[in-house]
Design an enzyme around this catalytic site. Sequence first.
Site, PDB file in Angstrom:
ATOM      1  N   CYS A 106       0.848  -1.194   0.000  1.00  0.00           N
ATOM      2  CA  CYS A 106       0.000   0.000   0.000  1.00  0.00           C
ATOM      3  C   CYS A 106       0.881   1.240   0.000  1.00  0.00           C
ATOM      4  O   CYS A 106       0.754   2.103   0.885  1.00  0.00           O
ATOM      5  CB  CYS A 106      -0.885   0.014   1.235  1.00  0.00           C
ATOM      6  SG  CYS A 106      -2.120  -1.264   1.232  1.00  0.00           S
ATOM      7  N   ASP A 107       1.793   1.340  -0.944  1.00  0.00           N
ATOM      8  CA  ASP A 107       2.691   2.486  -1.009  1.00  0.00           C
ATOM      9  C   ASP A 107       2.774   2.939  -2.454  1.00  0.00           C
ATOM     10  O   ASP A 107       3.045   2.136  -3.348  1.00  0.00           O
ATOM     11  CB  ASP A 107       4.083   2.093  -0.507  1.00  0.00           C
ATOM     12  CG  ASP A 107       4.981   3.296  -0.311  1.00  0.00           C
ATOM     13  OD1 ASP A 107       5.120   4.091  -1.281  1.00  0.00           O
ATOM     14  OD2 ASP A 107       5.547   3.457   0.772  1.00  0.00           O
TER      15      ASP A 107
END
Length: 376
Positions: free
Chosen positions: A324-325
């Site tokens: 989730c980056d």
Amino acid sequence: MTPKIARFLAEQRPATPCLVLDVDRVAENFRALRAALPLARIYYAVKANPAPPILARLVGLGSRFDAAGIEEVEACLAAGAAPEAISFGNTIKKATAIARAHRAGVTLFAFDSAEELEKLARHAPGAKVYCRIVVENAGADWPLSGKFGTTVERAHALMLQAGALGLDPYGLSFHVGSQQTEPASYEAAIGRVAMLFTDLREAGVNLRMVNLGGGFPVRYREEVPGIDTFGHAIMAAMTRHFGNALPEMIVEPGRYVVGDAGVVSAEVVLVSRRDPADPVRWVYLDIGRFGGLAETEGEAIRYRITTPHDGGPTGPVAVAGPTCDGADVMYQRSNYRLPTALACGDRVELQATGAYVSTYASQRFNGFAPLAEHYI
Ligand SMILES: *Cc1c(COP(=O)(O)O)cnc(C)c1O
């Protein structure tokens, strides 16, 4: 991918993501480099992949080692390397690390500043030291010249100072940048070093060693010149500039020795489109920037990706990791194409990922375990 790796992946189906590395290929690469540069001593750059099976095999082949930190020094000793076969090549070292290496019998240290030289004089008295000079890194996909190396003028003064501090001013080093595809870049760097040898001899300092660094390239998506081409270019330049008075020569290959010996096996987590009208599919793998593919930063190193559908029709893709980056995107601008049949659950391979992958993997970012490694 070597036949041994292909068999391992087919028979064992190890959990993904994982790195599978054929240690026999490491030995072949080492021998090829030794044949291409028989007059040079090979110091394997441990940071490219410090796995104990690699170090042990290289010790057996008579390799020496370039260590970036005290832990790498100790890993080489544990693998059976003699302390005299280790160069502490990082120009940035803690005083405690210098002292520990010196106590362990390491005699060769790099520096590129007066401040580091003073640390060496205090914590490794009498050591052989070499000064790293900055050289052109054009032609390298992973340049190093922005952080390391000093000017020829400063190096001159520092080598005089080394002697005055009771150290042994032993030689000079440079690094033409990693994944360097231009043999001519070594020739230009050797010319600079040779001039400094002459100037220092006139000032009463007799250097004995040239450290040509690493940089030798691996074939990723594009062809690269073979190791013999680099060997010829280097020897021609050394002979032209030093004549019959050739100094000791050191090379510090990292990528070249281990890069094409390893393959990352990964799984496709998702194939989707950010917009239904967009021709570009997004392919999300279970490995990304934080799982070890740090050298995809700026799309600098472009790994070849193979799939079970190779040979069929392809379409444009962006390739990204699973976290989730927003920074966890490997390729968006490098014109990657993958088979249109590629689907969630497929296993794919990232070829020639033996160097600078396993140790770049983060610890549990988003909960993901560090990259699993198999040395065969
Ligand atoms: C990283 C490094 C190397 C290895 O470079 P490659 O491009 O992997 O061959 C060699 N010498 C030094 C000082 C390094 O920092």
